[in-house]
Design a protein around this motif. Structure first.
Motif, PDB file in Angstrom:
ATOM      1  N   GLU A 103       4.336   4.717  -1.594  1.00 28.10           N
ATOM      2  CA  GLU A 103       3.870   3.402  -1.112  1.00 28.10           C
ATOM      3  C   GLU A 103       3.957   2.343  -2.194  1.00 28.10           C
ATOM      4  N   ALA A 104       3.676   2.713  -3.433  1.00 29.50           N
ATOM      5  CA  ALA A 104       3.654   1.734  -4.530  1.00 29.50           C
ATOM      6  C   ALA A 104       5.047   1.292  -4.959  1.00 29.50           C
ATOM      7  N   ALA A 105       6.086   1.947  -4.438  1.00 30.70           N
ATOM      8  CA  ALA A 105       7.447   1.606  -4.878  1.00 30.70           C
ATOM      9  C   ALA A 105       7.955   0.312  -4.256  1.00 30.70           C
ATOM     10  N   VAL A 106       7.385  -0.088  -3.130  1.00 37.02           N
ATOM     11  CA  VAL A 106       7.835  -1.283  -2.432  1.00 37.02           C
ATOM     12  C   VAL A 106       6.653  -2.215  -2.180  1.00 37.02           C
ATOM     13  N   ALA A 107       6.748  -3.433  -2.678  1.00 38.96           N
ATOM     14  CA  ALA A 107       5.787  -4.492  -2.344  1.00 38.96           C
ATOM     15  C   ALA A 107       4.361  -4.185  -2.783  1.00 38.96           C
ATOM     16  N   ALA A 113      -7.495   2.069   1.579  1.00 36.68           N
ATOM     17  CA  ALA A 113      -8.663   2.954   1.514  1.00 36.68           C
ATOM     18  C   ALA A 113      -9.269   3.079   0.124  1.00 36.68           C
ATOM     19  N   ALA A 114      -8.493   2.782  -0.917  1.00 34.09           N
ATOM     20  CA  ALA A 114      -9.007   2.947  -2.285  1.00 34.09           C
ATOM     21  C   ALA A 114      -9.874   1.778  -2.734  1.00 34.09           C
ATOM     22  N   ASN A 115      -9.916   0.718  -1.925  1.00 35.63           N
ATOM     23  CA  ASN A 115     -10.570  -0.517  -2.350  1.00 35.63           C
ATOM     24  C   ASN A 115     -11.982  -0.697  -1.809  1.00 35.63           C
ATOM     25  N   ASN A 116     -12.851  -1.294  -2.614  1.00 33.61           N
ATOM     26  CA  ASN A 116     -14.038  -1.937  -2.086  1.00 33.61           C
ATOM     27  C   ASN A 116     -13.584  -3.253  -1.480  1.00 33.61           C
ATOM     28  N   ILE A 117     -13.892  -3.454  -0.218  1.00 32.69           N
ATOM     29  CA  ILE A 117     -13.463  -4.673   0.457  1.00 32.69           C
ATOM     30  C   ILE A 117     -14.587  -5.707   0.335  1.00 32.69           C
ATOM     31  N   ALA A 118     -14.222  -6.901  -0.102  1.00 33.19           N
ATOM     32  CA  ALA A 118     -15.214  -7.971  -0.227  1.00 33.19           C
ATOM     33  C   ALA A 118     -15.350  -8.743   1.079  1.00 33.19           C
ATOM     34  N   THR A 121      -0.786  -2.082  -7.485  1.00 36.56           N
ATOM     35  CA  THR A 121       0.033  -0.874  -7.536  1.00 36.56           C
ATOM     36  C   THR A 121      -0.861   0.367  -7.523  1.00 36.56           C
ATOM     37  N   ALA A 122      -1.958   0.323  -8.277  1.00 34.16           N
ATOM     38  CA  ALA A 122      -2.902   1.446  -8.271  1.00 34.16           C
ATOM     39  C   ALA A 122      -3.479   1.653  -6.876  1.00 34.16           C
ATOM     40  N   SER A 123      -3.766   0.564  -6.178  1.00 31.35           N
ATOM     41  CA  SER A 123      -4.289   0.656  -4.809  1.00 31.35           C
ATOM     42  C   SER A 123      -3.340   1.453  -3.917  1.00 31.35           C
TER      43      SER A 123
END
Lengths: 430, 430
Positions: free
Chosen positions: A131-135, B149-154, A308-310
């Motif tokens: 997923e992190a490879a694009v956009a 899913a990895a984020n805290n959403i504000a 990217t981490a997300s």
């Protein structure tokens, strides 16, 4: 909760450190959404002494990334080294061979070796996620491969390189020239010291090759992508585009056309009323047009540690939840063999700017060449008068073939009265 | 390929017929992406004689939708009947009790009974999928619940009702009044004969309740949503908003604020420079702001047979691939109990338009009331002069509390010189 999913991260640059920080900062919600904790247990990087802003105590450390694949206590390998070959490829192959799922942000690797790697993942029965490879942080792979999976896609269009979009946005907002803005972007860290991968369109082309494979269910084919960058875009063209109702964007476009699939990356004039025209600065966007869903636009930050981490951790959560999808959306046997259509056969409208000597008969000469190549004009503007000096002439054409336009352009460039290489920008009717 | 996934579809209205058409038209790519064919084997609807534009030969037919759940040859139940109770609820409960995955487009059902239904799905160990319930063809549920899913959403902000967005867009483009545009939209089939669910914001509130539960990992809570519709928006307010640099949109907003989560649906003034301001006509959009990913915008068609069918079949492909996610993104035990914050405690800026008698002292009276309620003005415009007659006064405030504004408004409305009920629209700094 079951035992933690143990992660090995190779590459501790900006993105690698971002992944470690995200897994630490949001550990609670990530565990809730993954159904189990996700814990980094090993890392691979060269420099052990550098401060990366995240604690690395207690993690097993490998100097050779490929060794990470052999660590029995690593369930999933995260490849954040980059580069289409070398250690990145070696690590991904070793991890798949060891039956371990892989998450990577490596667009070059997927664009160039994605077919072979998909076979290896398929054979091993494990996930290869990217997923992190694009956009960047935009869920573009998930959106296209799963969210729009029921659709025949007619076209995917993307602003896929934040550096280019940032430069073009600055050029427009501040009326500055390319070289000037690039130099500033390099100082600010928005462009690399060697910027050619970005500004010559290669990075965007890697991403487009991936999107095209997913959208059209065919093997990834980077070599078929026509690639042009933004070095030759001028402040004058951006200004003239605005006057004509367009914005200039570096787009990647994969499109079903007569005879197959066309894939291309080049500067485009897009109508200001289209959503992609207002995606500015470092933002990326992916627009997909499906036969049932219509037009879907996904927009967000295309690069940087956080976005990217997300995306990397979203892939890890999928793996923790056992949500699996074939690399290219379908098994290799179910992919189509629709041919690639070369750029010569592209049909579209063109913007042509010529710097010509202001003397009688010049326009007749130029339009005569266009007529000889069966190119029909939509508009012609000659702004200002300076007899005997250089003035710009702007022509826009109706749809014609790229090969005809190339032929006409060579003849026009050779005319005595044409003083600079012509500027040609394709007009997209999105 | 394994044997087909057998689907039972309850409800053969526009969307139901669209699902059948999509499964037939795109059967090849759907089978490739699902790893197996997806075939409708049974349907439930009342009128057997109506021509729905798709062949129904050979399908088992049930007049009682609940009976569909008991059909041994149906693997997955698709509920497209609608309504928060009655047969839709009965069917979904029966299917889950029978251990069958369910796909539904029913936002009211999820908003009002989503907690109890999630427990039933969890107990049965089957999927309850509802991508089509929010924002039509946009992969908003998947994007938020998996992609981010990895984020805290504000904050999550959405244009969630196409009918309202269409009406507001026409009012702006054509300078027409609400009632006039609504009547036309009804004639064109863009608004229901009884439009209140749409124009009073209830439909958007159902969808917002679902998005809020996913974004903040808490049980769905429709009763906490503050709901206002667009009946009182006037062409004059839309025009004045443009002059102030805003567009008026009906937004659903779920936001982490002091003390908990605020959820509200009401007309908003949004800066014209924000991507959501240019989402016009029947398009929907969902904007999520995450701590690592930043701002992500998802835009597309929010309703209609094609987009809704696209979302329903995406859910079916997930089920065919065994990609499963808990209804609310995490197990019930892992959801948080963050409290809902009532609208009285909302803090924000306001636009206030008053029709007042043009005579000396009126502005002093009004601003005096605002001062008494500690409301600080950002701007005041009195356009035109007609001594002794009605003229509009437009005030915009700095951030203040809803409760103070309500108190001030009641006093202002009661002033002799204020001739019509005041128009109040909240200004969102997105």
């Amino acid at each position: 909760m079951t035992r933690p999913l143990a992660i090995g991260v190779a590459g501790l640059g900006t993105v690698g450190a971002g992944v470690l920080k995200l897994l630490r900062d949001n550990a609670g919600i990530i565990a809730a959404r993954a159904g189990r904790p996700i814990a980094v247990t090993a890392v691979a990087a060269r420099d052990r002494s550098r401060d990366r802003g995240v604690p690395l105590d207690g993690l097993r450390w490998y100097e050779d990334p490929v060794a990470l694949a052999g660590d029995d206590k690593v369930d999933v390998v995260v490849e954040l080294i980059g580069g289409s070959d070398g250690p990145a490829k070696g690590l991904v192959e070793a991890a798949l061979a060891a039956g371990k799922p892989v998450v990577t942000a490596n667009k070059a690797l997927l664009a160039l070796h994605g077919g072979a790697l998909a076979e290896k993942a398929d054979t091993a029965g494990v996930t290869l996620a990217f997923e992190a490879a694009v956009a960047g942080g935009i869920p573009a792979i998930k959106g296209l491969r799963e969210g729009l999976a029921a659709n025949n896609i007619a076209r995917v269009t993307g602003i896929l390189n934040g550096t280019c979009n940032y430069i073009l946005t600055c050029m427009r907002d501040q009326g500055r020239e390319f070289a000037d803005v690039l130099a500033e972007a390099q100082k600010l860290g928005y462009a690399e010291a060697d910027p050619s991968f970005d500004i010559d369109g290669v990075d965007a082309a890697h991403k487009l090759a991936i999107l095209a494979a997913l959208a059209f269910g065919r093997p990834v084919d980077f070599s078929a992508v026509h690639v042009e960058g933004i070095r030759n875009v001028t402040a004058l063209d951006i200004k003239l585009a605005e006057e004509l109702g367009y914005r200039i964007k570096l787009l990647g476009i994969a499109q079903a056309v007569d005879g197959g699939i066309s894939t291309r990356v080049h500067p485009c004039m897009v109508p200001v009323s289209h959503p992609i025209a207002v995606v500015d600065g470092v933002y990326n966007a992916v627009v997909a047009e499906g036969d049932f869903v219509g037009r879907v636009v996904l927009e967000g930050r295309g690069a940087g540690a956080g976005p990217t981490a997300s995306a990397v951790v979203a892939d890890l959560i999928d793996i923790a939840r056992n949500r699996a999808t074939p690399v290219w959306g379908a098994s290799a046997a179910a992919l189509s063999n629709t041919p690639a259509v070369p750029m010569d056969q592209h049909t579209g409208a063109y913007y042509l700017r010529l710097m010509v000597l202001d003397r009688p008969g010049v326009v007749a000469e130029i339009t005569g060449v266009l007529r000889d190549h069966s190119i029909s004009l939509e508009s012609m503007i000659q702004r200002g008068r300076s007899p005997g000096e250089a003035v710009p002439i702007v022509l826009t054409t109706h749809d014609c073939q790229e090969a005809s336009m190339r032929g006409a352009l060579a003849r026009i460039a050779a005319l005595d009265s044409v003083l600079e290489p012509p500027a040609l920008i394709r007009i997209e009717s999105l």
